[in-house]
Write a protein that holds these residues in place. Structure first.
Motif, mmCIF file in Angstrom:
data_model
loop_
_atom_site.group_PDB
_atom_site.id
_atom_site.type_symbol
_atom_site.label_atom_id
_atom_site.label_comp_id
_atom_site.label_asym_id
_atom_site.label_seq_id
_atom_site.Cartn_x
_atom_site.Cartn_y
_atom_site.Cartn_z
ATOM 1 N N UNK A 117 -59.105 -22.885 -3.277
ATOM 2 C CA UNK A 117 -58.762 -21.539 -2.651
ATOM 3 C C UNK A 117 -57.403 -21.530 -2.057
ATOM 4 N N UNK A 118 -56.830 -22.749 -1.559
ATOM 5 C CA UNK A 118 -55.517 -22.871 -0.855
ATOM 6 C C UNK A 118 -54.449 -23.315 -1.599
ATOM 7 N N UNK A 119 -54.921 -23.364 -2.947
ATOM 8 C CA UNK A 119 -53.751 -24.261 -3.906
ATOM 9 C C UNK A 119 -52.229 -23.322 -3.976
ATOM 10 N N UNK A 120 -52.467 -22.065 -4.236
ATOM 11 C CA UNK A 120 -51.325 -21.168 -4.345
ATOM 12 C C UNK A 120 -50.566 -21.053 -3.003
ATOM 13 N N UNK A 121 -51.333 -21.224 -1.760
ATOM 14 C CA UNK A 121 -50.727 -20.997 -0.197
ATOM 15 C C UNK A 121 -49.979 -22.255 -0.105
ATOM 16 N N UNK A 122 -50.506 -23.323 -0.816
ATOM 17 C CA UNK A 122 -49.504 -24.545 -0.479
ATOM 18 C C UNK A 122 -48.262 -24.424 -1.410
ATOM 19 N N UNK A 123 -48.443 -24.336 -2.419
ATOM 20 C CA UNK A 123 -47.283 -24.048 -3.459
ATOM 21 C C UNK A 123 -46.196 -22.925 -2.699
ATOM 22 N N UNK A 124 -46.500 -21.928 -2.513
ATOM 23 C CA UNK A 124 -45.846 -20.805 -1.780
ATOM 24 C C UNK A 124 -44.986 -21.341 -0.560
ATOM 25 N N UNK A 125 -45.886 -22.172 0.306
ATOM 26 C CA UNK A 125 -45.108 -22.607 1.279
ATOM 27 C C UNK A 125 -44.300 -23.655 1.149
ATOM 28 N N UNK A 126 -44.395 -24.267 0.086
ATOM 29 C CA UNK A 126 -43.137 -25.383 -0.172
ATOM 30 C C UNK A 126 -42.078 -24.711 -0.589
ATOM 31 N N UNK A 127 -42.573 -23.416 -1.579
ATOM 32 C CA UNK A 127 -41.335 -22.767 -2.257
ATOM 33 C C UNK A 127 -40.457 -22.176 -1.122
ATOM 34 N N UNK A 128 -41.149 -21.703 -0.161
ATOM 35 C CA UNK A 128 -40.570 -20.805 0.953
ATOM 36 C C UNK A 128 -39.534 -21.880 1.814
ATOM 37 N N UNK A 129 -39.864 -23.206 1.956
ATOM 38 C CA UNK A 129 -39.223 -24.212 2.526
ATOM 39 C C UNK A 129 -37.864 -24.736 1.793
ATOM 40 N N UNK A 130 -37.835 -24.325 0.439
ATOM 41 C CA UNK A 130 -36.906 -25.165 -0.440
ATOM 42 C C UNK A 130 -35.443 -24.039 -0.419
ATOM 43 N N UNK A 131 -34.453 -24.880 -0.823
ATOM 44 C CA UNK A 131 -33.520 -24.123 -1.151
ATOM 45 C C UNK A 131 -33.647 -23.874 -2.795
ATOM 46 N N UNK A 132 -32.908 -22.674 -3.241
ATOM 47 C CA UNK A 132 -32.867 -22.350 -4.563
ATOM 48 C C UNK A 132 -32.365 -23.418 -5.455
ATOM 49 N N UNK A 133 -32.846 -23.731 -6.592
ATOM 50 C CA UNK A 133 -32.573 -24.878 -7.550
ATOM 51 C C UNK A 133 -33.102 -26.187 -7.015
ATOM 52 N N UNK A 134 -33.821 -26.231 -5.767
ATOM 53 C CA UNK A 134 -34.118 -27.557 -5.341
ATOM 54 C C UNK A 134 -35.313 -28.283 -5.786
ATOM 55 N N UNK A 135 -35.469 -29.591 -6.173
ATOM 56 C CA UNK A 135 -36.631 -30.138 -6.935
ATOM 57 C C UNK A 135 -37.775 -30.211 -5.777
ATOM 58 N N UNK A 136 -39.002 -30.249 -6.525
ATOM 59 C CA UNK A 136 -40.228 -30.555 -5.889
ATOM 60 C C UNK A 136 -40.947 -31.480 -6.840
ATOM 61 N N UNK A 137 -41.290 -32.620 -6.315
ATOM 62 C CA UNK A 137 -41.901 -33.680 -7.436
ATOM 63 C C UNK A 137 -43.361 -34.145 -6.586
ATOM 64 N N UNK A 138 -44.295 -34.139 -7.307
ATOM 65 C CA UNK A 138 -45.573 -34.555 -6.737
ATOM 66 C C UNK A 138 -46.182 -35.193 -7.770
ATOM 67 N N UNK A 139 -47.579 -35.816 -7.505
ATOM 68 C CA UNK A 139 -48.306 -36.310 -8.550
ATOM 69 C C UNK A 139 -50.063 -35.884 -8.035
ATOM 70 N N UNK A 140 -50.937 -35.986 -9.091
ATOM 71 C CA UNK A 140 -52.342 -35.882 -8.879
ATOM 72 C C UNK A 140 -52.946 -36.795 -9.583
ATOM 73 N N UNK A 141 -54.199 -37.215 -8.963
ATOM 74 C CA UNK A 141 -55.179 -37.981 -9.769
ATOM 75 C C UNK A 141 -55.645 -37.216 -10.706
ATOM 76 N N UNK A 142 -55.809 -37.443 -11.944
ATOM 77 C CA UNK A 142 -56.142 -36.585 -13.097
ATOM 78 C C UNK A 142 -57.639 -36.402 -12.934
#
Length: 240
Positions: free
Chosen positions: A118-143
């Motif tokens: 229930x917090x996944x979109x909040x996490x991605x939205x907060x990262x988006x808000x901290x980045x410059x336009x065009x900036x990369x965001x690289x992460x991984x998950x255990x499948x």
């Protein structure tokens, strides 16, 4: 999530010394160079700071953020030992705030698996808000395969000179509960027992990609270090 790594915090990098840190960090550096990342960024869920240190050594001014004070205390010790000057902040990816717009963000080794559904979109939205336009965001998950078929309902353990641990994993409906018991050796030869619980959430690739796109990222995926996606999936994203 707040209690995770209270006991394991100072030992995390030590116990993961076989995970290929050098190759993994080079993969990140190569990806950031290809995406034209600028020199100021953030390592989210930085743990003991290996990737934070590696990025700074390659000229990427990178601060580290983690929810565990114990993790960050050890990260600062290791930076001092290796002569790396940077900053570490106590923070949660779901409420991420920076006093600057970052040129890139990374979140390595299962950080996103710790984010509740229930917090996944909040996490991605907060990262988006901290980045410059065009900036990369690289992460991984255990499948989902790894969590359900490799880790779930299994027991792992290791006996080292300084530390012994037992790791019990239980499959729930959409997560794996991980109960750890650590026996830390004192200078007098006695052991201190410490226990903690982790919860990692099971995510499908499409579930993550959809949430990222809804939050304003362009997304592509590949397997660990560009290889197979069976146990680990990398998300290489760009803020639109």
């Amino acid at each position: 999530m707040a209690n995770s790594y209270s006991a394991l915090g100072r030992w995390f990098e030590y116990l993961n010394d076989d995970c290929g840190y050098e190759q993994w960090s080079q993969y990140l550096i190569d990806a950031l160079e290809k995406l034209g990342a600028d020199g100021n960024g953030v390592d989210i869920g930085c743990g003991n700071g290996y990737f934070t240190r590696a990025l700074n050594k390659r000229g990427y001014c990178t601060i580290g953020i983690d929810v565990s004070a114990e993790m960050l205390s050890r990260a600062q010790e290791l930076c001092l030992k290796e002569g790396v000057r940077t900053e570490f902040l106590l923070g949660d990816i779901t409420k991420l705030k920076l006093n600057f717009k970052a040129g890139f963000a990374v979140a390595v080794n299962d950080c996103i698996n710790y984010v509740p559904k229930n917090k996944l979109k909040s996490a991605f939205a907060s990262v988006h808000g901290c980045l410059k336009k065009g900036a990369p965001f690289i992460f991984d998950i255990s499948s989902a395969y790894k969590l359900k078929n490799v880790l779930a309902n299994n027991l792992f353990g290791e006996d080292r000179d300084e530390l012994t641990y037992l790791w019990f994993n239980t499959l729930e409906s959409d997560s794996v509960t991980m109960d750890l018991t650590l026996f830390e050796k004192r200078k007098d030869g006695a052991y201190i027992r410490r226990d903690e619980r982790h919860v990692q959430y099971i995510y499908e690739e499409e579930e993550i990609s959809s949430a990222l796109e809804e939050c304003g990222f362009c997304v592509r995926t590949e397997g660990h270090l560009g290889g197979s996606k069976k146990e680990r999936i990398n998300f290489i994203c760009t803020r639109l």
